[in-house]
Structure formats: structure tokens, C-alpha cells
Design a protein around this motif. Structure first.
Motif, short mmCIF file in Angstrom:
data_model
loop_
_atom_site.label_atom_id
_atom_site.label_comp_id
_atom_site.label_asym_id
_atom_site.label_seq_id
_atom_site.Cartn_x
_atom_site.Cartn_y
_atom_site.Cartn_z
N UNK A 1 0.65 -0.95 0.34
CA UNK A 1 -0.16 0.83 -0.10
C UNK A 1 0.90 1.29 0.27
N UNK A 2 1.53 1.36 0.90
CA UNK A 2 2.91 2.65 0.75
C UNK A 2 3.63 2.55 -0.84
N UNK A 3 3.89 1.80 -1.28
CA UNK A 3 4.44 1.77 -2.42
C UNK A 3 3.11 2.12 -3.78
N UNK A 4 1.75 1.64 -3.64
CA UNK A 4 1.26 2.43 -4.30
C UNK A 4 0.41 3.91 -4.33
N UNK A 5 0.69 3.92 -2.48
CA UNK A 5 -0.11 5.55 -2.85
C UNK A 5 0.95 6.21 -3.14
N UNK A 6 2.16 6.47 -3.72
CA UNK A 6 3.33 6.52 -4.33
C UNK A 6 3.08 6.63 -5.38
N UNK A 7 3.16 5.60 -6.30
CA UNK A 7 2.26 5.37 -7.49
C UNK A 7 0.88 6.34 -7.83
N UNK A 8 0.11 6.66 -6.96
CA UNK A 8 -0.90 7.28 -6.87
C UNK A 8 -0.37 8.68 -6.98
N UNK A 9 0.13 9.31 -5.94
CA UNK A 9 0.64 10.33 -6.40
C UNK A 9 1.44 10.95 -7.40
N UNK A 10 1.82 10.26 -8.19
CA UNK A 10 2.56 10.78 -9.31
C UNK A 10 3.90 10.65 -9.51
N UNK A 11 4.63 9.69 -8.49
CA UNK A 11 5.74 9.12 -7.62
C UNK A 11 6.46 8.31 -9.03
N UNK A 12 7.50 7.82 -9.78
CA UNK A 12 8.17 7.25 -10.43
C UNK A 12 8.24 5.70 -9.96
#
Length: 206
Positions: free
Chosen positions: A177-188
Motif C-alpha cells: 500500500x505504501x508503494x501504491x500510494x506513491x504511484x497514485x501521487x505520481x511518483x516514479x
């Protein structure tokens, strides 16, 4: 110039991608790794252990969609457990209205829920019950709680525990979920993984 995806577009893309990826892999479920080496899966195929048509998804996507549906009305473990039982008993969110393909840990938890065991006590926590069944469905937790990181981890652990209560299963859901959260925020992808690892290290060892 390509427009930057909105948060809602990333959410839709993530859920669709999860189901599409599941459908791509379903025909190869149970295939030994050595038989898959060097064999890219590039097209939808039918058959496999369940003999389903191309494009059918597995129990993993059915439970992901069940969880997403339940979270639309807010977080309530009992509502989530009811959604899982509707999948188990009625085939809700399955591609053809029939439940199939579940693992032993999930099956035991469903039977415990059906007997009235409270949702957060239904999952098994023995070493032999550790698995990735809860990990495959956890994306909606990241979506629902993207703005509240610590709460997101707490909910990820609880939702995992409905079927998979082993600490490693719960932690895996939290890190995912932490990784998915970053992707949802637009991080690479790389930055999302790095930030997730940094936060997880502090959260789980602090």
C-alpha cells in the motif's frame, strides 16, 4: 504533450491493470517456474487449470473488487467480511457467477466467518497459513486511505487479518500500500519504492 493523469485516472488505471494482469496470468496458475522462463505472456489466453475463456480473472480480482465495493461506503470490517462472504457463497464479482480458485487459508477463514467468528479474528496466523492471498486484493486500501499513511497501514493489516493474520502477510500488505500510494501521487516506480522502504523501516522497527 501528454497530460498528467489525475488521481482518479490513476485509481481507475490501477484497478483495471490489476484485473487485466490477473487475467493474463490465470491460465498459467500452478505452472512450474522453469516452464515459464523465457516465455513472456503477451496475449490473453483461455484454458489453464480452471478451463476458463480468455479474459477471465481469478478469485484475487474478485476479492479486490469486493473490497473496493465495501470501502465505497467507508471502512467497516464487518461490511468487508460480508462482501467476501457474498463472493464465497454467491459468486459476486466473479467473471461467470461462480467462485473458484481460492487457497486453503482463504477457505478456512471464509468458513470461520460463516460460523460467526468476528472478522478481525477470522484469519489464521500460523506459519503454514502465511501467504499472499490478502496481498493480491489490498490495492483499494491504498486508494481509500492514500492521504493518511499511518491509518492506511493499520487498515491494511486489519483487512489482511480477515483471512491472513500472519505478521508477514500483514506487513506485506502494508508495504504494498505504501508503494501504491506513491504511484497514485505520481511518483516514479523507483521513487515510490524507495520512499515506501524508508517509511516502512521507521514504522515497523521504530
Amino acid at each position: 504533450m501528454t497530460a498528467t493523469p489525475t488521481f482518479q485516472e490513476r485509481v481507475r488505471g490501477g484497478i483495471v491493470a490489476a484485473v487485466v494482469g490477473d487475467a493474463l496470468g490465470l491460465p498459467f496458475e500452478g505452472t512450474p517456474r522453469r516452464q515459464m522462463d523465457g516465455l513472456p505472456v503477451e496475449h490473453m489466453a483461455g484454458g489453464g487449470p480452471h478451463g476458463l475463456p480468455a479474459g477471465a480473472w481469478s478469485d484475487d480480482s474478485s476479492l479486490l473488487l469486493s473490497l473496493a465495493d465495501a470501502l465505497c461506503s467507508g471502512y467497516d470490517p464487518s461490511r468487508i467480511a460480508d462482501a467476501f462472504l457474498q463472493w464465497w457463497r454467491e459468486g459476486r464479482w466473479t467473471p461467470y457467477g461462480q467462485t473458484f480458485g481460492w487457497g486453503g487459508t482463504t477457505a478456512r477463514a471464509m468458513r470461520r466467518l460463516a460460523r460467526g467468528v468476528p472478522p478481525l479474528s477470522a484469519g489464521l496466523d500460523a506459519e503454514g497459513s502465511n501467504g499472499n492471498g490478502s496481498l493480491m486484493r489490498t490495492l483499494p486500501v491504498a486508494v481509500r486511505f492514500a492521504g493518511r499513511r499511518r491509518r492506511m497501514l493499520q487498515v491494511a493489516h486489519q483487512v489482511s487479518a480477515i483471512t491472513h493474520a500472519h505478521p508477514r502477510s500483514q506487513m506485506s500488505c502494508g508495504i504494498y500500500c505504501l508503494i501504491a500510494r506513491g504511484l497514485l501521487e505520481g511518483l516514479t516506480p523507483r521513487t515510490a519504492c524507495e520512499e515506501a522502504a524508508h517509511y516502512a523501516d521507521r514504522y515497523y522497527t521504530g
